[in-house]
Design a protein around this motif. Structure first.
Motif, PDB file in Angstrom:
ATOM      1  N   HIS A 106      12.506 -24.112  -2.007  1.00  0.00           N
ATOM      2  CA  HIS A 106      13.881 -23.997  -1.538  1.00  0.00           C
ATOM      3  C   HIS A 106      13.859 -23.246  -0.210  1.00  0.00           C
ATOM      4  CE1 HIS A 106      18.092 -22.790  -1.329  1.00  0.00           C
ATOM      5  NE2 HIS A 106      18.325 -23.716  -2.244  1.00  0.00           N
ATOM      6  N   LYS A 108      15.728 -21.032   1.035  1.00  0.00           N
ATOM      7  CA  LYS A 108      15.966 -19.590   0.912  1.00  0.00           C
ATOM      8  C   LYS A 108      14.704 -18.850   0.475  1.00  0.00           C
ATOM      9  CE  LYS A 108      20.909 -19.777   0.232  1.00  0.00           C
ATOM     10  NZ  LYS A 108      22.067 -19.451  -0.582  1.00  0.00           N
ATOM     11  N   GLU A 111      12.689 -18.326   3.524  1.00  0.00           N
ATOM     12  CA  GLU A 111      13.244 -17.202   4.291  1.00  0.00           C
ATOM     13  C   GLU A 111      12.794 -15.865   3.705  1.00  0.00           C
ATOM     14  OE1 GLU A 111      17.525 -17.393   4.696  1.00  0.00           O
ATOM     15  OE2 GLU A 111      17.436 -19.553   5.016  1.00  0.00           O
TER      16      GLU A 111
END
Length: 135
Positions: A106, A108, A111
């Motif tokens: 994903h 995120k 990140e």
């Protein structure tokens, strides 16, 4: 119908390693507003998954989202957790249960990994500008 969320982790012999899932459970409860959010572990730590399902039912759940707090759909997610659900279904035939998807890949998560890389490099005193170029 009362819905519960059961967050399921692998479990560790080191108790502090399991504390993270309890912290995540508090975040999930705050963000979703779901009153019943329980934690259980597949192995090496209590409560086990059957006890977690029991706790949801005792608190009044008529349906449970069993969420695997695992990175990928390995043997635990594909084989062991459905087996756990089948065992619980024998005790609670009227209980609705679904198995959520693991974290998987994903944006995120990417990140977060980069954020942790920058933190690690910063703590080591390495050049952050060069590190940011990597990510």
């Amino acid at each position: 119908m009362t819905t519960a969320i059961l967050l399921m982790g692998h479990g560790s012999r080191i108790p502090e390693a399991n504390d993270a899932l309890y912290a995540i459970a508090e975040m999930v409860k705050a963000r979703t507003g779901c009153e019943i959010v329980e934690v259980a572990f597949r192995e090496q730590y209590a409560p086990n998954i059957q006890s977690g399902i029991d706790a949801c039912v005792v608190r009044g759940a008529s349906r449970v989202l069993l969420y695997p707090y695992f990175l990928f759909a390995g043997a635990h997610v594909l084989e062991d957790l459905p087996e756990e659900m089948a065992q619980a279904k024998e005790r609670y035939p009227g209980l609705e249960m679904i198995l959520g998807r693991p974290l998987e890949v994903h944006p995120k998560l990417g990140e977060i990994v980069c954020e942790r890389i920058w933190e690690s490099l910063s703590c080591a005193g390495w050049d952050l500008a060069a590190a940011k170029a990597v990510c």
